[in-house]
Write an enzyme that holds these catalytic residues in place. Structure first.
Site, PDB file in Angstrom:
ATOM      1  N   SER A 150       0.785  -1.229   0.000  1.00 34.91           N
ATOM      2  CA  SER A 150       0.000   0.000   0.000  1.00 34.91           C
ATOM      3  C   SER A 150       0.820   1.284   0.000  1.00 34.91           C
ATOM      4  CB  SER A 150      -0.945   0.017   1.207  1.00 34.91           C
ATOM      5  OG  SER A 150      -0.214   0.069   2.418  1.00 34.91           O
ATOM      6  N   LYS A 179       0.409   3.470   6.756  1.00 33.39           N
ATOM      7  CA  LYS A 179      -0.288   4.375   5.846  1.00 33.39           C
ATOM      8  C   LYS A 179       0.176   5.804   6.099  1.00 33.39           C
ATOM      9  CE  LYS A 179      -3.153   0.851   4.936  1.00 33.39           C
ATOM     10  NZ  LYS A 179      -3.160   0.090   3.663  1.00 33.39           N
TER      11      LYS A 179
END
Length: 204
Positions: free
Chosen positions: A41, A88
């Site tokens: 990600s 993230k």
């Protein structure tokens, strides 16, 4: 004398090992913790298999800001089968409004400039919704997070804002492999410097 010296040396070795273990545990718990990325990600900022050092100390005093890269325990409604921590980027903090519109991210009505996004042939990926929800108001004590590789990231678009209390720390150093060694600088967003776009940083 020989036996006494041997016992004395053994005791010193044991004490040194115990002290070293205690220092190691304290450092990992309160100062810095290694973390191996096992997800896609954050490409190409952080690639799968790379190791980063997570700062657990300074967020206690300075909180988390937009643009920080954070490691956190995934919420119960996150799509994960292994339960390992997520990594993230913080897009918004408590008090912010986030909106997805035409492939762009707007924070407090201002389009976010995101040079860190994964790009295909030089073109940054658009940010598409992951559910019917396209707008969020981030509550105090929470963060809105997304991966830099938006098409390979399960993030706040699907599970909503995360609690600051679930954040392990701020990723600040990519240290392995050595060829990829480098400081992970938090992204700055001068476009959000307007008076209506500056809520306080979120602290643990």
């Amino acid at each position: 004398m020989t036996n006494r010296r041997a016992k004395g040396c053994l005791i010193e070795i044991i004490q040194t090992l115990v002290l070293t273990l205690v220092i190691f545990v304290v450092i990992q718990q309160f100062v810095a913790q290694p973390f191996q990325v096992q997800q896609l990600s954050m490409q190409s900022t952080i690639d799968n298999g790379q190791n980063v050092l997570v700062d657990r100390l300074t967020p206690r005093f300075d909180g988390y800001h937009r643009g920080d890269i954070v490691v956190f325990a995934p919420p119960a409604n996150a799509e994960t089968s292994r339960g390992e921590p997520f990594i993230k980027r913080v897009i918004a903090v408590g008090g912010d409004t986030v909106e997805l519109r035409d492939g762009a991210v707007l924070v407090n009505g201002i389009e976010l400039v995101e040079p860190y996004l994964f790009a295909v042939e030089g073109t940054p990926q658009p940010t598409e919704p992951q559910s019917d929800v396209t707008e969020w108001v981030v509550p105090d004590g929470m963060l809105f997070v997304m991966g830099d590789h938006r098409m390979r990231s399960s993030d706040s678009r699907s599970f909503g804002p995360i609690e600051v209390a679930t954040v392990v720390g701020r990723a600040w150093l990519r240290y392995w492999p050595l060829a990829d060694f480098g400081v992970l600088v938090s992204a700055e967003h001068p476009e959000l410097a307007a008076p209506d776009a500056s809520p306080a940083a979120a602290r643990p």
